[in-house]
Scaffold this motif. Sequence first.
Motif, PDB file in Angstrom:
ATOM      1  N   ARG A  39       0.812  -1.212   0.000  1.00 18.52           N
ATOM      2  CA  ARG A  39       0.000   0.000   0.000  1.00 18.52           C
ATOM      3  C   ARG A  39       0.852   1.272   0.000  1.00 18.52           C
ATOM      4  O   ARG A  39       0.645   2.180  -0.811  1.00 18.52           O
ATOM      5  N   ASP A  40       1.814   1.338   0.899  1.00 12.62           N
ATOM      6  CA  ASP A  40       2.615   2.559   1.033  1.00 12.62           C
ATOM      7  C   ASP A  40       3.511   2.795  -0.171  1.00 12.62           C
ATOM      8  O   ASP A  40       3.744   3.943  -0.570  1.00 12.62           O
ATOM      9  N   VAL A  41       4.027   1.717  -0.770  1.00 13.68           N
ATOM     10  CA  VAL A  41       4.890   1.849  -1.950  1.00 13.68           C
ATOM     11  C   VAL A  41       4.094   2.426  -3.123  1.00 13.68           C
ATOM     12  O   VAL A  41       4.557   3.324  -3.840  1.00 13.68           O
ATOM     13  N   ILE A  42       2.874   1.915  -3.318  1.00 13.14           N
ATOM     14  CA  ILE A  42       2.030   2.406  -4.399  1.00 13.14           C
ATOM     15  C   ILE A  42       1.651   3.859  -4.162  1.00 13.14           C
ATOM     16  O   ILE A  42       1.703   4.701  -5.071  1.00 13.14           O
ATOM     17  N   ALA A  43       1.281   4.179  -2.914  1.00 14.19           N
ATOM     18  CA  ALA A  43       0.908   5.556  -2.586  1.00 14.19           C
ATOM     19  C   ALA A  43       2.072   6.515  -2.814  1.00 14.19           C
ATOM     20  O   ALA A  43       1.898   7.616  -3.353  1.00 14.19           O
ATOM     21  N   GLU A  86     -10.465  -0.595  -1.422  1.00  9.61           N
ATOM     22  CA  GLU A  86     -10.347  -0.753   0.027  1.00  9.61           C
ATOM     23  C   GLU A  86      -9.193   0.077   0.597  1.00  9.61           C
ATOM     24  O   GLU A  86      -9.284   0.607   1.700  1.00  9.61           O
ATOM     25  N   LEU A  87      -8.120   0.195  -0.177  1.00  7.18           N
ATOM     26  CA  LEU A  87      -6.904   0.826   0.321  1.00  7.18           C
ATOM     27  C   LEU A  87      -6.900   2.345   0.204  1.00  7.18           C
ATOM     28  O   LEU A  87      -6.289   3.036   1.028  1.00  7.18           O
ATOM     29  N   SER A  90      -9.922   7.452  -2.728  1.00  4.31           N
ATOM     30  CA  SER A  90     -10.192   8.114  -4.002  1.00  4.31           C
ATOM     31  C   SER A  90     -10.392   7.136  -5.154  1.00  4.31           C
ATOM     32  O   SER A  90     -10.567   7.545  -6.307  1.00  4.31           O
ATOM     33  N   VAL A  91     -10.369   5.828  -4.876  1.00  3.97           N
ATOM     34  CA  VAL A  91     -10.642   4.813  -5.889  1.00  3.97           C
ATOM     35  C   VAL A  91     -11.988   4.170  -5.574  1.00  3.97           C
ATOM     36  O   VAL A  91     -12.225   3.763  -4.445  1.00  3.97           O
ATOM     37  N   TYR A  92     -12.859   4.126  -6.550  1.00  2.00           N
ATOM     38  CA  TYR A  92     -14.131   3.440  -6.357  1.00  2.00           C
ATOM     39  C   TYR A  92     -14.560   2.808  -7.670  1.00  2.00           C
ATOM     40  O   TYR A  92     -14.101   3.203  -8.751  1.00  2.00           O
ATOM     41  N   ILE A 107      -5.069   8.135  -7.084  1.00  2.00           N
ATOM     42  CA  ILE A 107      -4.405   7.862  -5.813  1.00  2.00           C
ATOM     43  C   ILE A 107      -3.457   9.020  -5.525  1.00  2.00           C
ATOM     44  O   ILE A 107      -2.687   9.431  -6.408  1.00  2.00           O
ATOM     45  N   GLU A 108      -3.523   9.539  -4.328  1.00  2.00           N
ATOM     46  CA  GLU A 108      -2.671  10.670  -3.912  1.00  2.00           C
ATOM     47  C   GLU A 108      -2.775  11.851  -4.887  1.00  2.00           C
ATOM     48  O   GLU A 108      -1.772  12.517  -5.191  1.00  2.00           O
ATOM     49  N   GLY A 109      -3.986  12.094  -5.377  1.00  2.00           N
ATOM     50  CA  GLY A 109      -4.206  13.228  -6.260  1.00  2.00           C
ATOM     51  C   GLY A 109      -3.765  13.027  -7.690  1.00  2.00           C
ATOM     52  O   GLY A 109      -3.874  13.947  -8.507  1.00  2.00           O
TER      53      GLY A 109
END
Length: 240
Positions: A39-43, A86-87, A90-92, A107-109
């Motif tokens: 999760r954190d790496v992708i963000a 879920e993570l 901003s994604v749905y 994700i993250e703007g």
Amino acid sequence: MSFAEIAERTYCPFARAPKMGPPATIRTGEFEKELHEHRDVIAEFFRTAREKAYDGMVITFEDPSAGNTLDALVDLTRRFYTTLDELYPSVYIQDDPHPDETWYAMIEGEQFFVVSFAPCYPEHSPRHTHGDPRTYVLLQPASTFERNAAAIDRRRERIHRAFTAAGKPYDAELANVRNDMFKAVMPIDPIDQHIPWWDESWRDPRQWGEGAGTAVKDRRPGTDKAQDGGDGAEAPRPAA
């Protein structure tokens, strides 16, 4: 074969010499669990994509069954987006998506596009993996297309000709629909029908018969609202 070698063989000029962010590898069939661990790496990738001028991030699924059939890839895509939902708030996933509605993941703007390369794709497909049993999910930030917008417009026709000359089927109309949900899984045959990966009942009609699943082809009119519910500027679209 590495993902870089596979991308090189897509015959798209923009697949060459990209600046990639840190990769992630999903080593088992427990896709959801391992994606949570990344999760954190992708963000962080999306948080810094514009500043560092990244062109993409590759997530490798090492389980050979992840994309060995079109049905498996559809299932993987649904699980992938469901986990992102879920993570990241901003994604749905839309309940009733329409091709002409503006929808994109963020994700993250940073808006992004999903491109999958899998062993289920035949040799003539731009998503063919050339014997590599792994499945690759490429996350492309919209900022890379913003940086290259002028070049994409200049080269769009040349890109299409390059695909055609290499015997790679390409449907520009499908690539340019407004709703990115309809582009997450590239169809195989016929290539002009979107695959509704969000529909759990869909099955590859080439394997199960025409009644097994219905790919989406019609361009039904929809609203022209951005994902946040208001009018919004649309990110430049990928050329291929």
